[in-house]
Design an enzyme around this catalytic site. Structure first.
Site, PDB file in Angstrom:
ATOM      1  N   GLY A   2     -15.094 -21.631 -42.943  1.00 44.65           N
ATOM      2  CA  GLY A   2     -15.389 -22.116 -41.613  1.00 44.65           C
ATOM      3  C   GLY A   2     -14.322 -22.729 -40.704  1.00 44.65           C
ATOM      4  O   GLY A   2     -13.081 -22.450 -41.037  1.00 44.65           O
ATOM      5  N   ALA A  55     -20.218 -28.033 -43.290  1.00 39.49           N
ATOM      6  CA  ALA A  55     -21.793 -27.926 -43.337  1.00 39.49           C
ATOM      7  C   ALA A  55     -22.095 -27.751 -41.995  1.00 39.49           C
ATOM      8  O   ALA A  55     -21.198 -28.150 -41.102  1.00 39.49           O
ATOM      9  CB  ALA A  55     -22.266 -29.022 -44.024  1.00 39.49           C
ATOM     10  N   GLU A 107     -19.595 -20.311 -51.705  1.00 38.56           N
ATOM     11  CA  GLU A 107     -19.431 -21.520 -51.678  1.00 38.56           C
ATOM     12  C   GLU A 107     -20.180 -22.253 -52.455  1.00 38.56           C
ATOM     13  O   GLU A 107     -19.906 -23.241 -53.032  1.00 38.56           O
ATOM     14  CB  GLU A 107     -19.959 -21.762 -49.973  1.00 38.56           C
TER      15      GLU A 107
HETATM   16  O1  LIG Z   1     -20.809 -20.035 -43.618  1.00 34.50           O
HETATM   17  C1  LIG Z   1     -19.949 -21.105 -43.417  1.00 34.50           C
HETATM   18  C2  LIG Z   1     -20.133 -22.214 -44.174  1.00 34.50           C
HETATM   19  O2  LIG Z   1     -21.104 -22.675 -44.810  1.00 34.50           O
HETATM   20  C3  LIG Z   1     -19.124 -23.443 -43.154  1.00 34.50           C
HETATM   21  O3  LIG Z   1     -18.839 -24.314 -43.899  1.00 34.50           O
HETATM   22  C4  LIG Z   1     -20.287 -23.970 -42.174  1.00 34.50           C
HETATM   23  O4  LIG Z   1     -21.070 -23.263 -41.265  1.00 34.50           O
HETATM   24  C5  LIG Z   1     -19.657 -25.157 -41.338  1.00 34.50           C
HETATM   25  O5  LIG Z   1     -18.662 -24.538 -40.481  1.00 34.50           O
HETATM   26  P1  LIG Z   1     -17.833 -25.058 -39.403  1.00 34.50           P
HETATM   27  O6  LIG Z   1     -16.772 -25.959 -40.128  1.00 34.50           O
HETATM   28  O7  LIG Z   1     -17.142 -23.951 -38.635  1.00 34.50           O
HETATM   29  O8  LIG Z   1     -18.848 -25.804 -38.480  1.00 34.50           O
END
Ligand SMILES: O=C[C@H](O)[C@H](O)[C@H](O)COP(=O)(O)O
Length: 272
Positions: A32, A91, A111
């Site tokens: 992410g 998350a 993950e």
């Molecule tokens: O699929 C991606 C993961 O679960 C990420 O950790 C989650 O979507 C959070 O992503 P971001 O840090 O971009 O908000």
């Protein structure tokens, strides 16, 4: 840099300062946009990382590790019995009990594997992700499914009460359905906001009035649909609980760090 990005960076810096172990051997790195700041914070520590192995949770994560000059070791290449010292990840939403929704960025299966292989799973996010209940601000649950079973899973999710679950497309619709690192599809399944354990103390069990789901029960119901590889709800035991039960770690973080709009960092620790 926008205030949201500043918030992610502040959360990452504090989380790494508090949880990156001395003489780290094995460290899980999630996926992410927020995890980028975790890797940045690890580099900024200035510690010797030459003996440390970093376990990615997908393609983006591996690139991040390698581009930072760190050593990536895929999950299936870590020696049998190895426990990661710590795993960091972002998350999409985190509730009062540190149950999480993940998978908005198209990673969740690896993950979950990495989180559960770590002594400590630490979540890093900005304040938009901080809610009392899951599905408050973030409206759907990402679910990784075998392409051949996708339509069947869609039907089963509708039977469970999901409103209009859809297979996620690539951002360019001409490229069709998005494929995960496992070459699977993602289904995004909207549900009403979920109950948390505290709400169940009055005796409510499972679905409450109005078809509201309790976190663990909905996760289990979705997981048992044939064709589902993994569900983007991280719940249940935390690291110490899982260790006490004879396992390695849990999929629920032991602590979550949120960068707030005023520049501060709010920390939630899991109740054991
Ligand atoms: O699929 C991606 C993961 O679960 C990420 O950790 C989650 O979507 C959070 O992503 P971001 O840090 O971009 O908000």
């Amino acid at each position: 840099m926008s205030s949201v990005e500043e918030a992610k960076r502040a959360a990452a810096t504090t989380a790494v300062a508090n949880h990156y172990p001395k003489n780290a051997q094995w460290v899980g790195i999630g996926s992410g946009t927020t995890i980028v700041y975790v890797v940045e914070a690890i580099k900024a520590l200035g510690v010797d990382t030459s003996a440390t192995r970093y376990v990615p949770t997908g393609y983006q994560s591996r690139q991040l590790i390698v581009n930072a000059g760190l050593t990536a070791v895929e999950f299936d290449a870590i020696p049998r019995g190895t426990v990661l010292d710590v795993a960091f990840d972002g998350a999409d939403e985190v509730d009062d009990e540190l149950n999480c929704i993940k998978g908005g960025g198209a990673c969740l299966f690896q993950e979950k594997l990495v989180a559960m292989q770590a002594k400590e799973f630490i979540c890093v996010a900005d304040s938009r992700k901080l809610q009392s209940r899951l599905l408050t601000n973030w409206k759907y649950i990402p679910i990784e499914v075998a392409p051949i079973a996708a339509f069947r899973v869609l039907r089963k999710l509708t039977e469970l009460g999901s409103i209009n679950p859809t297979i996620r497309s690539n951002s360019n619709p001409k490229e069709g359905n998005l494929k995960t690192d496992q070459d699977f599809f993602l289904i995004d399944a909207p549900f009403p906001p979920m109950l948390i354990q505290a709400d169940l103390d009055g005796g409510l069990n499972g679905t409450g009035t109005g078809g509201v789901w309790e976190v663990a029960r909905l996760a289990r119901e979705i997981k048992q649909i044939a064709g589902v590889l993994e569900v983007g709800i991280f719940y249940g035991q935390t690291g110490p609980q899982a260790t006490a039960a004879g396992g390695v770690g849990g999929q629920r973080p032991v602590a979550a760090y949120f960068g707030m709009p005023d520049g501060s960092v709010s920390v939630r620790n899991a109740i054991q």
